[in-house]
Design an enzyme around this catalytic site. Structure first.
Site, PDB file in Angstrom:
ATOM      1  N   ASP A 197       0.846  -1.190   0.000  1.00  0.00           N
ATOM      2  CA  ASP A 197       0.000   0.000   0.000  1.00  0.00           C
ATOM      3  C   ASP A 197       0.882   1.240   0.000  1.00  0.00           C
ATOM      4  OD1 ASP A 197      -2.962   1.059   0.881  1.00  0.00           O
ATOM      5  OD2 ASP A 197      -1.366   2.263   1.761  1.00  0.00           O
ATOM      6  N   TYR A 214       3.406   9.606  -0.406  1.00  0.00           N
ATOM      7  CA  TYR A 214       4.520   8.969   0.312  1.00  0.00           C
ATOM      8  C   TYR A 214       5.845   9.166  -0.437  1.00  0.00           C
ATOM      9  CZ  TYR A 214       0.685   6.277   2.531  1.00  0.00           C
ATOM     10  OH  TYR A 214      -0.456   5.880   3.164  1.00  0.00           O
ATOM     11  N   LYS A 274      -2.636   5.979  -4.088  1.00  0.00           N
ATOM     12  CA  LYS A 274      -3.687   6.944  -3.730  1.00  0.00           C
ATOM     13  C   LYS A 274      -3.441   8.301  -4.378  1.00  0.00           C
ATOM     14  CE  LYS A 274      -3.542   4.755   0.794  1.00  0.00           C
ATOM     15  NZ  LYS A 274      -2.092   4.580   1.046  1.00  0.00           N
ATOM     16  N   HIS A 279      -7.199   9.824  -1.501  1.00  0.00           N
ATOM     17  CA  HIS A 279      -6.520   9.697  -0.202  1.00  0.00           C
ATOM     18  C   HIS A 279      -7.330  10.290   0.960  1.00  0.00           C
ATOM     19  CE1 HIS A 279      -2.134   9.186   1.343  1.00  0.00           C
ATOM     20  NE2 HIS A 279      -2.989   8.905   2.306  1.00  0.00           N
ATOM     21  N   LEU A 308      -1.612  -0.865  13.987  1.00  0.00           N
ATOM     22  CA  LEU A 308      -0.991  -1.084  15.304  1.00  0.00           C
ATOM     23  C   LEU A 308      -1.219   0.103  16.238  1.00  0.00           C
ATOM     24  CD1 LEU A 308       2.358  -2.674  14.064  1.00  0.00           C
ATOM     25  CD2 LEU A 308       0.350  -3.845  14.996  1.00  0.00           C
ATOM     26  N   ILE A 318      -2.683  -3.265   6.944  1.00  0.00           N
ATOM     27  CA  ILE A 318      -1.462  -2.926   6.188  1.00  0.00           C
ATOM     28  C   ILE A 318      -0.426  -2.287   7.127  1.00  0.00           C
ATOM     29  CG2 ILE A 318      -2.432  -2.754   3.866  1.00  0.00           C
ATOM     30  CD1 ILE A 318      -2.821   0.297   4.446  1.00  0.00           C
ATOM     31  N   LYS A 347       2.859  -0.904   8.673  1.00  0.00           N
ATOM     32  CA  LYS A 347       4.102  -0.421   8.104  1.00  0.00           C
ATOM     33  C   LYS A 347       5.236  -0.886   9.007  1.00  0.00           C
ATOM     34  CE  LYS A 347       7.521   2.783   8.320  1.00  0.00           C
ATOM     35  NZ  LYS A 347       8.282   3.309   9.456  1.00  0.00           N
ATOM     36  N   SER A 348       6.245  -1.470   8.417  1.00  0.00           N
ATOM     37  CA  SER A 348       7.482  -1.631   9.163  1.00  0.00           C
ATOM     38  C   SER A 348       8.651  -1.515   8.209  1.00  0.00           C
ATOM     39  CB  SER A 348       7.553  -2.960   9.909  1.00  0.00           C
ATOM     40  OG  SER A 348       8.815  -3.001  10.572  1.00  0.00           O
ATOM     41  N   ARG A 379      10.618  -7.087  12.061  1.00  0.00           N
ATOM     42  CA  ARG A 379       9.224  -6.792  12.425  1.00  0.00           C
ATOM     43  C   ARG A 379       8.271  -7.068  11.253  1.00  0.00           C
ATOM     44  NH1 ARG A 379      11.839  -3.111  15.766  1.00  0.00           N
ATOM     45  NH2 ARG A 379      11.767  -1.335  14.338  1.00  0.00           N
ATOM     46  N   ASN A 420       5.160  -9.448  11.859  1.00  0.00           N
ATOM     47  CA  ASN A 420       3.793  -9.028  11.544  1.00  0.00           C
ATOM     48  C   ASN A 420       3.102 -10.013  10.610  1.00  0.00           C
ATOM     49  OD1 ASN A 420       4.309  -6.860  13.150  1.00  0.00           O
ATOM     50  ND2 ASN A 420       4.600  -5.395  11.488  1.00  0.00           N
TER      51      ASN A 420
HETATM   52  P1  A2P Z   1       9.302   0.155  12.360  1.00  0.00           P
HETATM   53  O1  A2P Z   1       9.086   0.658  10.952  1.00  0.00           O
HETATM   54  O2  A2P Z   1      10.602   0.612  12.935  1.00  0.00           O
HETATM   55  O3  A2P Z   1       9.104  -1.340  12.453  1.00  0.00           O
HETATM   56  P2  A2P Z   1       1.232   1.484  12.033  1.00  0.00           P
HETATM   57  O4  A2P Z   1       1.327   0.683  10.761  1.00  0.00           O
HETATM   58  O5  A2P Z   1       0.154   1.038  12.964  1.00  0.00           O
HETATM   59  O6  A2P Z   1       1.187   2.985  11.774  1.00  0.00           O
HETATM   60  O7  A2P Z   1       2.540   1.239  12.856  1.00  0.00           O
HETATM   61  C1  A2P Z   1       3.752   1.528  12.299  1.00  0.00           C
HETATM   62  C2  A2P Z   1       4.734   1.765  13.410  1.00  0.00           C
HETATM   63  O8  A2P Z   1       4.799   0.622  14.256  1.00  0.00           O
HETATM   64  C3  A2P Z   1       6.119   1.994  12.875  1.00  0.00           C
HETATM   65  O9  A2P Z   1       6.707   2.961  13.688  1.00  0.00           O
HETATM   66  C4  A2P Z   1       6.812   0.651  13.031  1.00  0.00           C
HETATM   67  O10 A2P Z   1       8.176   0.844  13.288  1.00  0.00           O
HETATM   68  C5  A2P Z   1       6.118   0.075  14.238  1.00  0.00           C
HETATM   69  N1  A2P Z   1       5.988  -1.386  14.166  1.00  0.00           N
HETATM   70  C6  A2P Z   1       5.688  -2.124  13.086  1.00  0.00           C
HETATM   71  N2  A2P Z   1       5.629  -3.426  13.400  1.00  0.00           N
HETATM   72  C7  A2P Z   1       5.881  -3.507  14.734  1.00  0.00           C
HETATM   73  C8  A2P Z   1       5.964  -4.578  15.648  1.00  0.00           C
HETATM   74  N3  A2P Z   1       5.765  -5.837  15.260  1.00  0.00           N
HETATM   75  N4  A2P Z   1       6.245  -4.286  16.935  1.00  0.00           N
HETATM   76  C9  A2P Z   1       6.462  -3.021  17.344  1.00  0.00           C
HETATM   77  N5  A2P Z   1       6.393  -1.959  16.520  1.00  0.00           N
HETATM   78  C10 A2P Z   1       6.110  -2.200  15.230  1.00  0.00           C
END
Ligand code: A2P
Length: 276
Positions: A46, A51, A73, A106, A188, A226, A228-229, A234, A238
């Protein structure tokens, strides 16, 4: 890899229920990070014009033989019928794919009052076939009703902020009644949701992490998630949400985490970034 869960959209196209969000992913790292996610088993990405990393997503998707569902978007300043058509051409060229799976408006930006004619442009793009499915993001019941009344075309998806602290029960019920799939952004929840004692306790019970329990909550509720990491570990963590289930008691406890003030992002009634 684990089997993918999918959702059949109201236009018959099938979308993975789980994907990688790339908000705030730097363009020069996007190709590598998306490529890594695909190698781990992600089958949906996504992105968005705003972005600034559509080209990196496109390079990673073109480099694999896997079929990847790509969402992008239309950004706020590109609203309006003709501007929307041009913006699509630019995103299409940046991604460099044969088609885009899902194209979203968007934000509604109701004060500009261009979202309805923008939606008409998306309807035309779908008819032309370069985008398989069209939808919106951050639309409210009011703005959804307006575009449906105007065109008779129901968005396939509304992508909204949704997580256990901001469950959007009323809007999701509207989606369900109208055949609109819900994608959760910030699944998250940012902030301290992952430290919530209820989520931590459920995670301990299943031998999972709080992030995995939270993502599983989305899947059990029929939502597309969706996360983001930018961290490969992570990203893998996820993805490991597809192979366990929450039980009825877990879901009841998590339903109670909803808060009226749980929103972490902007309010769609006033958000107009790019137009200021
Ligand atoms: P990072 O990119 O360093 O992994 P969301 O998608 O809810 O906005 O959350 C994204 C945020 O959560 C990012 O800052 C990401 O950091 C962090 N994040 C993603 N996966 C995890 C995880 N499994 N545990 C803790 N934090 C996570």
């Amino acid at each position: 890899m684990t089997d993918q869960l999918t959702i059949t959209l109201n236009d018959g196209h099938v979308m993975p229920q789980f994907g990688l969000g790339v908000w705030q992913m730097p363009e020069d790292e996007t190709e590598r990070l998306v490529g890594n996610a695909i190698a781990q088993g992600y089958r949906a990405v996504d992105t968005a014009k705003a972005y600034g990393n559509e080209a990196g997503v496109g390079r990673a998707v073109r480099a694999t033989d896997e079929t990847i569902f790509v969402t992008t978007k239309l950004w706020n300043p590109d609203q309006g019928h003709d501007k929307a058509l041009k913006a699509f051409d630019r995103s299409f060229a940046e991604l460099g794919l044969d088609w885009i799976d899902l194209y979203l408006i968007h934000w509604p930006v109701p004060q500009a009052n261009l979202f309805a004619e923008t939606w008409k442009a998306l309807v035309r793009l779908k008819e032309e076939g370069r985008v398989h499915s069209i939808g919106v993001s951050n639309f409210t019941i009011e703005t959804l009703e307006r575009i449906i009344d105007d065109t008779g075309v129901v968005p396939a998806v509304n992508q909204i902020e949704c997580h256990p602290r901001f469950q959007q029960v009323e809007l999701r019920a509207f989606h369900e009644a109208n055949g609109i799939a819900t994608t959760s952004w910030s699944p998250l929840g940012r902030g301290d949701l992952l430290a919530d004692p209820v989520i931590v306790a459920i995670a301990d019970k299943h031998g999972r992490t709080p992030a995995q329990v939270t993502l599983r909550w989305h899947l059990e509720n029929g939502l597309i998630a969706i996360p983001k990491s930018a961290n490969p570990d992570r990203q893998g963590e996820n993805l490991q949400t597809l192979d366990f289930r929450l039980d009825g008691e877990d879901l009841e406890r998590m339903a109670k985490l909803d808060r009226a003030d749980g929103r972490t992002g902007p309010d769609p009634d006033s958000f107009a970034m790019g137009l200021d």
